[in-house]
Design a protein around this motif. Sequence first.
Motif, PDB file in Angstrom:
ATOM      1  N   TRP A 162       0.872  -1.178   0.000  1.00  0.00           N
ATOM      2  CA  TRP A 162       0.000   0.000   0.000  1.00  0.00           C
ATOM      3  C   TRP A 162       0.905   1.222   0.000  1.00  0.00           C
ATOM      4  CZ3 TRP A 162      -4.879   0.549  -1.232  1.00  0.00           C
ATOM      5  CH2 TRP A 162      -5.506   1.776  -1.002  1.00  0.00           C
ATOM      6  N   HIS A 188      -4.194   1.650   7.819  1.00  0.00           N
ATOM      7  CA  HIS A 188      -4.469   0.747   6.701  1.00  0.00           C
ATOM      8  C   HIS A 188      -4.385  -0.678   7.213  1.00  0.00           C
ATOM      9  CE1 HIS A 188      -5.131   0.091   2.420  1.00  0.00           C
ATOM     10  NE2 HIS A 188      -4.448  -1.031   2.592  1.00  0.00           N
ATOM     11  N   ARG A 204      -9.276   0.535   4.575  1.00  0.00           N
ATOM     12  CA  ARG A 204      -8.818   1.919   4.713  1.00  0.00           C
ATOM     13  C   ARG A 204      -9.574   2.572   5.857  1.00  0.00           C
ATOM     14  NH1 ARG A 204      -8.859   5.223  -0.684  1.00  0.00           N
ATOM     15  NH2 ARG A 204      -7.580   6.568   0.624  1.00  0.00           N
TER      16      ARG A 204
END
Length: 329
Positions: A162, A188, A204
Amino acid sequence: MPTVAPLDLDGHCMAAAFLGDVPVFALASGMVHRLDHGTHAHELHDGLLTAARSQDGLSLLSGGEDGKVMRIDRDGTITEIRGPARKWVSVVASGPQGAVAWAEGRQATVRLADGTTRELTEDRTVEAIGFAPKGMRVALARYNGVSLHWVAGSARPVDLEWKGAHSAVTFSPDGRFVVTAMQENALHGWKIDGKPGDEPKHMRMTGYPAKIKSLSWSVKGRWLASSGAISAIVWPFSGKDGPMGKPPLELGLRSDTMVTCVACHPAEELVAIGFADGMVLAVRLADSREALLRRPGKGPISSLSWRADGRLLAFGSETGDCGVIDIAG
């Protein structure tokens, strides 16, 4: 009414913790103070950068600017796990079965109880380490994601990608989720309990006005509490997909002061919340009922830790304004 036993120390408290029944306070200067029939001071580092309580709750691990990795037990016994080195040790973590891990730059080292070590190298600086609740597996947080390594064997690490800088990492108590705090004022997460070969699902958790410096799982892992807002943001993780599609609880809301530290109670679904002005609240998750544990003090709360029985709470602040709260009075 709760009662507070104050302890005025000189400097930033990096970690307040109970080692068994003994409260300890680790300062950025490298000094560790133990409250055990009086106050005892121990110099562990020439500049302390990080500290973490061992999983058995009986010792405190630390790393410093001197490159050392140290352990202090509840009786004051000090062990040098790794001697002085050129690189700073900015990350330490405690694992199951007496395992210890630390990081310096792009390299992490895991040391098992028998003294054997395993070195793990990343392409970017290791910012945080988390041990899985079962099995000897570690998560290494870095820029653009997390790597999951098995300490034993030669299996390739699992990359959880990510984009962005990840500064903290934690496994859920049941091992189903990995969650990081990011420089972009967000959390996250990845759901990692899928079938072999499945892509981990992303989670998220955004909307924070400040960086998240404190995370704490509730006693059964149903909730994850976090700092970084004017209330403690507490995400639900009891469902199959964790917090996806669900709003968080917002506990201890104060309109003008940020939450700087959170610590979930070891036996009840209750969270201690520390604020930037030194106040400490306890809030029950079921109904948001609040209890004032400490009035505002001299500086932001930097560390909170419960004794195993949940009656006493140790706190530390960025100004050395520390102490122990007896919630039963």
